[in-house]
Design an enzyme around this catalytic site. Sequence first.
Site, PDB file in Angstrom:
ATOM      1  N   GLU A 218     -17.552 -18.263  -6.416  1.00  0.00           N
ATOM      2  CA  GLU A 218     -18.451 -17.985  -5.292  1.00  0.00           C
ATOM      3  C   GLU A 218     -19.084 -16.629  -5.564  1.00  0.00           C
ATOM      4  O   GLU A 218     -18.458 -15.587  -5.381  1.00  0.00           O
ATOM      5  CB  GLU A 218     -17.677 -17.992  -3.969  1.00  0.00           C
ATOM      6  N   CYS A 252     -22.535 -11.673   0.683  1.00  0.00           N
ATOM      7  CA  CYS A 252     -23.043 -12.420  -0.470  1.00  0.00           C
ATOM      8  C   CYS A 252     -24.177 -13.354  -0.087  1.00  0.00           C
ATOM      9  O   CYS A 252     -25.000 -13.700  -0.939  1.00  0.00           O
ATOM     10  CB  CYS A 252     -21.920 -13.195  -1.149  1.00  0.00           C
TER      11      CYS A 252
END
Length: 474
Positions: A218, A252
Amino acid sequence: MDRPPLFSSDMRATYERLHAASRAQPYAAWAVRRDRLRRLSALIHDNEAALCEAISGDFGHRAAAETQMLDIVPSLEALRHALRHGRAWMRPRRASTSLWFRPARARVLPQPLGLVGIIVPWNYPLYLAAGPLASAFAAGNRAMVKLSEFSPAFGALFASLVSGRFDPDELAVFTGGADEAAAFGALPFDHLLFTGSTAVGKRVMAAASANLVPVTLELGGKSPVVLAPGQDLRRAAMRIVTGKLVNAGQTCVAPDYVLLPRAEMESFADACEQAARQLYPHGLQSPDYCSIIDLRHYGRLATLLAHARAAGVRVRPLFTGPQSQDLQHRLAPALCLDPPHDLALMREEIFGPWLPLVPYDDLDQAIAHVNAGPRPLALYWFDNDRKRMAHALRATHAGGVTVNDILMHVAQDDLPFGGIGPSGMGHYHGRWGFDTFSKLKPVLYQPRLACTALVRPPYGKTFSRLMALMKRRA
């Protein structure tokens, strides 16, 4: 060629203990999984204030309300979702059987992989540990967790809390710096999940490949916002600025830049300024505004903005008053209007409170801009035209999409979360996480009477007729 890192004796011994325990119990009953999920949920519930305080201390300042919203509640929701649905996810799944093999039956049996490794970043240290653990525990696995060296207060607290709630052969937590992270990533786990930067993700994947360890990465990247023509700029600005400035942009899936009609850039900039001052009325002194994690990242962000100014980019502050505060490494947000594409600001993931505004002349140009870069972790599309929206979703690639808002797709436990290409690989959250941390084992049940007797040697006329029939049907 680089040598693999040396394992610390404690880390290696812990791995061996958990690995052996996972092999001794290859299929944990639901009662075991449920108990682990409940204990992790209780750990968070019972220690909420201490967890918020530790996370704030690591940042320099992060409001307890923001930690509740971004770490505490999502962690508890992930665990609640797993507790509610995990037993059903465990059930063998029906699968069809080819006509030629009937009356055989086919099933898919989800089986725990065994021992899962989880590498956690500093920006959401609780949620990005508890979320993967919810999936790993629901799937019946044991786990080892490596926390970031940039969140030492949280790391020490979480490790202590885990040791008081979990047996050493169920869950282990490690802290430490780059050497410990490298040693952790080189362990031969049954699966390794890493959340962090693309550059570090490449190193993690390379280390895992030496042991053929499957990985879920991720990562991040430059997640764009596209404003279609004719949007309510005030509403869009409020949603975009809210999503950008939580955690001071250290997310993110934070919006990295905004593509918008050229004629609307100034009006949108005005709306962003109004939104920021409504959200944080005391500017940099607002108690709800988060610090940058440390002086290294603080300096990196300051350099990005200085280079933009030196290149002639018009920088528009969103707060009045002081624009920086060294003591708590806080940076006031700013817009960067129409920056050149070759600036570091437009090539690197910003991971902070700067928001470039990039004008376009038509939507095809905006879509081409998105597609010209690496595929992002998230895409945000603001539009009221369903046909245009559907075209955009098919014409672009991204790890996930929220339409007419920011970040919200990540909070849905029934949606898979994951990147694509440079923004990551694999998925987790909810059942998707359960499947990631399970071996979906195919099983064929053959009855006493089976058609396989027709295809045994010696091959004769019956075999030839059967092959001809199968080929005609194919």
